[in-house]
Design a protein around this motif. Structure first.
Motif, PDB file in Angstrom:
ATOM      1  N   SER A 181      40.845 -43.019 -32.960  1.00 38.34           N
ATOM      2  CA  SER A 181      39.468 -43.493 -32.825  1.00 38.34           C
ATOM      3  C   SER A 181      38.626 -43.061 -34.036  1.00 38.34           C
ATOM      4  O   SER A 181      38.945 -43.459 -35.148  1.00 38.34           O
ATOM      5  CB  SER A 181      38.916 -42.994 -31.483  1.00 38.34           C
ATOM      6  OG  SER A 181      37.724 -43.631 -31.168  1.00 38.34           O
ATOM      7  N   ASN A 182      37.600 -42.225 -33.857  1.00 39.63           N
ATOM      8  CA  ASN A 182      36.790 -41.848 -35.019  1.00 39.63           C
ATOM      9  C   ASN A 182      37.650 -41.194 -36.108  1.00 39.63           C
ATOM     10  O   ASN A 182      37.428 -41.411 -37.308  1.00 39.63           O
ATOM     11  CB  ASN A 182      35.651 -40.910 -34.574  1.00 39.63           C
ATOM     12  CG  ASN A 182      34.771 -40.471 -35.712  1.00 39.63           C
ATOM     13  OD1 ASN A 182      34.755 -39.310 -36.082  1.00 39.63           O
ATOM     14  ND2 ASN A 182      34.051 -41.404 -36.308  1.00 39.63           N
ATOM     15  N   PHE A 238      28.526 -47.989 -38.524  1.00 38.68           N
ATOM     16  CA  PHE A 238      28.633 -46.729 -39.247  1.00 38.68           C
ATOM     17  C   PHE A 238      27.480 -46.527 -40.226  1.00 38.68           C
ATOM     18  O   PHE A 238      26.943 -47.488 -40.772  1.00 38.68           O
ATOM     19  CB  PHE A 238      29.960 -46.691 -40.014  1.00 38.68           C
ATOM     20  CG  PHE A 238      31.173 -46.853 -39.129  1.00 38.68           C
ATOM     21  CD1 PHE A 238      31.124 -46.508 -37.785  1.00 38.68           C
ATOM     22  CD2 PHE A 238      32.364 -47.350 -39.636  1.00 38.68           C
ATOM     23  CE1 PHE A 238      32.233 -46.645 -36.957  1.00 38.68           C
ATOM     24  CE2 PHE A 238      33.485 -47.495 -38.826  1.00 38.68           C
ATOM     25  CZ  PHE A 238      33.413 -47.153 -37.480  1.00 38.68           C
ATOM     26  N   ARG A 252      27.157 -42.235 -37.179  1.00 38.96           N
ATOM     27  CA  ARG A 252      27.084 -43.664 -36.880  1.00 38.96           C
ATOM     28  C   ARG A 252      25.680 -43.986 -36.388  1.00 38.96           C
ATOM     29  O   ARG A 252      24.991 -43.122 -35.840  1.00 38.96           O
ATOM     30  CB  ARG A 252      28.139 -44.083 -35.853  1.00 38.96           C
ATOM     31  CG  ARG A 252      27.999 -43.420 -34.509  1.00 38.96           C
ATOM     32  CD  ARG A 252      29.055 -43.871 -33.515  1.00 38.96           C
ATOM     33  NE  ARG A 252      29.115 -42.941 -32.395  1.00 38.96           N
ATOM     34  CZ  ARG A 252      29.986 -43.022 -31.413  1.00 38.96           C
ATOM     35  NH1 ARG A 252      30.892 -43.976 -31.390  1.00 38.96           N
ATOM     36  NH2 ARG A 252      29.976 -42.143 -30.429  1.00 38.96           N
ATOM     37  N   ASN A 267      39.333 -43.805 -37.969  1.00 34.77           N
ATOM     38  CA  ASN A 267      38.394 -44.513 -38.846  1.00 34.77           C
ATOM     39  C   ASN A 267      38.192 -43.777 -40.171  1.00 34.77           C
ATOM     40  O   ASN A 267      38.115 -44.408 -41.226  1.00 34.77           O
ATOM     41  CB  ASN A 267      37.057 -44.720 -38.132  1.00 34.77           C
ATOM     42  CG  ASN A 267      37.195 -45.662 -36.947  1.00 34.77           C
ATOM     43  OD1 ASN A 267      38.169 -46.407 -36.852  1.00 34.77           O
ATOM     44  ND2 ASN A 267      36.232 -45.627 -36.035  1.00 34.77           N
ATOM     45  N   ARG A 281      32.365 -35.161 -34.839  1.00 37.12           N
ATOM     46  CA  ARG A 281      32.840 -36.451 -35.389  1.00 37.12           C
ATOM     47  C   ARG A 281      33.069 -36.262 -36.885  1.00 37.12           C
ATOM     48  O   ARG A 281      32.660 -35.271 -37.451  1.00 37.12           O
ATOM     49  CB  ARG A 281      31.749 -37.539 -35.258  1.00 37.12           C
ATOM     50  CG  ARG A 281      31.501 -38.087 -33.919  1.00 37.12           C
ATOM     51  CD  ARG A 281      30.304 -39.068 -33.972  1.00 37.12           C
ATOM     52  NE  ARG A 281      30.425 -40.099 -34.984  1.00 37.12           N
ATOM     53  CZ  ARG A 281      31.101 -41.240 -34.849  1.00 37.12           C
ATOM     54  NH1 ARG A 281      31.705 -41.515 -33.716  1.00 37.12           N
ATOM     55  NH2 ARG A 281      31.163 -42.121 -35.832  1.00 37.12           N
ATOM     56  N   LEU A 316      36.111 -51.560 -27.423  1.00 34.77           N
ATOM     57  CA  LEU A 316      35.367 -51.173 -28.635  1.00 34.77           C
ATOM     58  C   LEU A 316      35.844 -51.931 -29.865  1.00 34.77           C
ATOM     59  O   LEU A 316      35.103 -52.085 -30.835  1.00 34.77           O
ATOM     60  CB  LEU A 316      35.548 -49.677 -28.929  1.00 34.77           C
ATOM     61  CG  LEU A 316      35.037 -48.670 -27.917  1.00 34.77           C
ATOM     62  CD1 LEU A 316      35.282 -47.257 -28.429  1.00 34.77           C
ATOM     63  CD2 LEU A 316      33.554 -48.886 -27.689  1.00 34.77           C
ATOM     64  N   THR A 372      35.925 -38.788 -31.344  1.00 36.04           N
ATOM     65  CA  THR A 372      34.583 -38.235 -31.092  1.00 36.04           C
ATOM     66  C   THR A 372      34.617 -37.286 -29.895  1.00 36.04           C
ATOM     67  O   THR A 372      35.144 -37.635 -28.839  1.00 36.04           O
ATOM     68  CB  THR A 372      33.591 -39.386 -30.802  1.00 36.04           C
ATOM     69  OG1 THR A 372      33.570 -40.250 -31.928  1.00 36.04           O
ATOM     70  CG2 THR A 372      32.190 -38.863 -30.538  1.00 36.04           C
ATOM     71  N   GLU A 388      27.313 -47.510 -31.591  1.00 38.17           N
ATOM     72  CA  GLU A 388      28.753 -47.657 -31.326  1.00 38.17           C
ATOM     73  C   GLU A 388      29.347 -48.685 -32.298  1.00 38.17           C
ATOM     74  O   GLU A 388      28.919 -49.839 -32.319  1.00 38.17           O
ATOM     75  CB  GLU A 388      28.899 -48.156 -29.869  1.00 38.17           C
ATOM     76  CG  GLU A 388      30.314 -48.257 -29.384  1.00 38.17           C
ATOM     77  CD  GLU A 388      30.869 -46.916 -28.965  1.00 38.17           C
ATOM     78  OE1 GLU A 388      30.328 -46.278 -28.058  1.00 38.17           O
ATOM     79  OE2 GLU A 388      31.872 -46.535 -29.593  1.00 38.17           O
ATOM     80  N   GLY A 389      30.286 -48.244 -33.128  1.00 27.32           N
ATOM     81  CA  GLY A 389      30.945 -49.169 -34.056  1.00 27.32           C
ATOM     82  C   GLY A 389      30.118 -49.554 -35.270  1.00 27.32           C
ATOM     83  O   GLY A 389      30.556 -50.349 -36.092  1.00 27.32           O
ATOM     84  N   PHE A 447      31.980 -38.617 -39.242  1.00 27.25           N
ATOM     85  CA  PHE A 447      30.855 -39.180 -40.011  1.00 27.25           C
ATOM     86  C   PHE A 447      29.831 -39.701 -39.022  1.00 27.25           C
ATOM     87  O   PHE A 447      30.137 -39.923 -37.845  1.00 27.25           O
ATOM     88  CB  PHE A 447      31.328 -40.292 -40.973  1.00 27.25           C
ATOM     89  CG  PHE A 447      32.078 -41.396 -40.277  1.00 27.25           C
ATOM     90  CD1 PHE A 447      31.419 -42.481 -39.727  1.00 27.25           C
ATOM     91  CD2 PHE A 447      33.460 -41.339 -40.151  1.00 27.25           C
ATOM     92  CE1 PHE A 447      32.114 -43.491 -39.072  1.00 27.25           C
ATOM     93  CE2 PHE A 447      34.167 -42.334 -39.491  1.00 27.25           C
ATOM     94  CZ  PHE A 447      33.480 -43.417 -38.949  1.00 27.25           C
ATOM     95  N   MET A 483      39.015 -48.879 -36.525  1.00 32.26           N
ATOM     96  CA  MET A 483      38.161 -50.017 -36.879  1.00 32.26           C
ATOM     97  C   MET A 483      38.251 -50.275 -38.388  1.00 32.26           C
ATOM     98  O   MET A 483      38.812 -49.461 -39.118  1.00 32.26           O
ATOM     99  CB  MET A 483      36.705 -49.685 -36.533  1.00 32.26           C
ATOM    100  CG  MET A 483      36.482 -49.491 -35.050  1.00 32.26           C
ATOM    101  SD  MET A 483      34.808 -48.904 -34.744  1.00 32.26           S
ATOM    102  CE  MET A 483      34.767 -49.079 -32.965  1.00 32.26           C
TER     103      MET A 483
HETATM  104  C1  MLT Z   1      33.414 -44.514 -34.364  1.00 27.10           C
HETATM  105  O1  MLT Z   1      32.231 -44.294 -34.327  1.00 27.10           O
HETATM  106  O2  MLT Z   1      34.163 -44.035 -35.211  1.00 27.10           O
HETATM  107  C2  MLT Z   1      33.955 -45.431 -33.324  1.00 27.10           C
HETATM  108  O3  MLT Z   1      32.912 -45.936 -32.566  1.00 27.10           O
HETATM  109  C3  MLT Z   1      34.981 -44.777 -32.491  1.00 27.10           C
HETATM  110  C4  MLT Z   1      34.385 -43.713 -31.636  1.00 27.10           C
HETATM  111  O4  MLT Z   1      34.244 -42.612 -32.082  1.00 27.10           O
HETATM  112  O5  MLT Z   1      34.056 -43.990 -30.487  1.00 27.10           O
END
Ligand code: MLT
Length: 201
Positions: A102-103, A66, A60, A106, A56, A154, A22, A63-64, A58, A128
């Motif tokens: 990270s994102n 989606f 959300r 994911n 990003r 996270l 992100t 936080e975490g 996608f 995640m």
């Molecule tokens: C996400 O939204 O994919 C996760 O929280 C990781 C982030 O981007 O911080």
């Protein structure tokens, strides 16, 4: 999608799909590609979603947490973009290995969960579980490296283990690396990913 494509050496038929965290962009992970597989081609993509001006892959809700509908839409969009890019730049769409942080990790995990044969392997740094309650496609012959931090605020260790279990149940060949740190990417895990890449490809 905004992106960079760099052609690799002809003897290396792998294309690395780079997916930033992100707030990042398509330039961020270029040094990693160079460290992990310097002769491979690179398709580095910028996420199409903006969160307070930060790119990003996608949406959300928190936080975490989606936005599942958007996650599925963007996973489809990225999958199509890989196919179109393979035609445009003449790379082998059956030899695409994602490297995500990270994102970005994911959405790479989401490709593995939802799109059969979209990736031939993946390096997931601090990923995640992208979605629960779905049956994954068959991931036989798909090597996956997972880099996790024991103190990642996270991503609790149990969630990383759930990701490992989901992928392993779908027959992916998962390699785990657990560092002592948190959510940040470390030189140590990049070096481990490089060793893994040399063994697998
Ligand atoms: C996400 O939204 O994919 C996760 O929280 C990781 C982030 O981007 O911080």
């Amino acid at each position: 999608m905004k992106h960079l494509f760099i052609e690799g050496k002809p003897e290396n038929d792998v294309t690395l799909l780079l997916l930033h965290g992100t707030g990042g962009n398509e330039e961020d992970l270029l040094p990693l590609a160079n460290m992990i597989a310097k002769d491979a081609s690179v398709l580095s993509v910028r996420g199409n979603v903006l969160e307070n001006g930060m790119p990003r892959f996608f949406r959300r809700l928190a936080e975490g947490i989606f936005d599942e509908e958007d996650l599925l839409f963007r996973t489809d969009e990225l999958n199509q973009f890989i196919d179109e890019s393979a035609k445009k730049y003449s790379f082998n769409c059956e030899k695409v290995v994602a490297i995500g942080y990270s994102n970005g990790a994911n959405i790479a995990a989401s490709l593995l969960y939802h799109k059969e044969k979209s990736l031939s392997g993946a390096v997931l740094f601090h990923a995640m579980v992208p979605r629960r309650g779905v049956e994954l496609p068959d991931l036989t012959n798909t090597p996956v490296f997972i880099g996790a931090g024991k103190r990642d605020p996270l991503i609790p260790a149990d969630q990383t283990k759930e990701l490992v279990n989901d992928l392993s149940r779908a027959h992916a060949k998962v390699t785990e690396h657990w560092g002592e740190g948190g959510h940040q990417l470390t030189r140590e895990e990049v070096d481990k990913a490089q060793e893994w890449f040399q063994q697998v490809y």
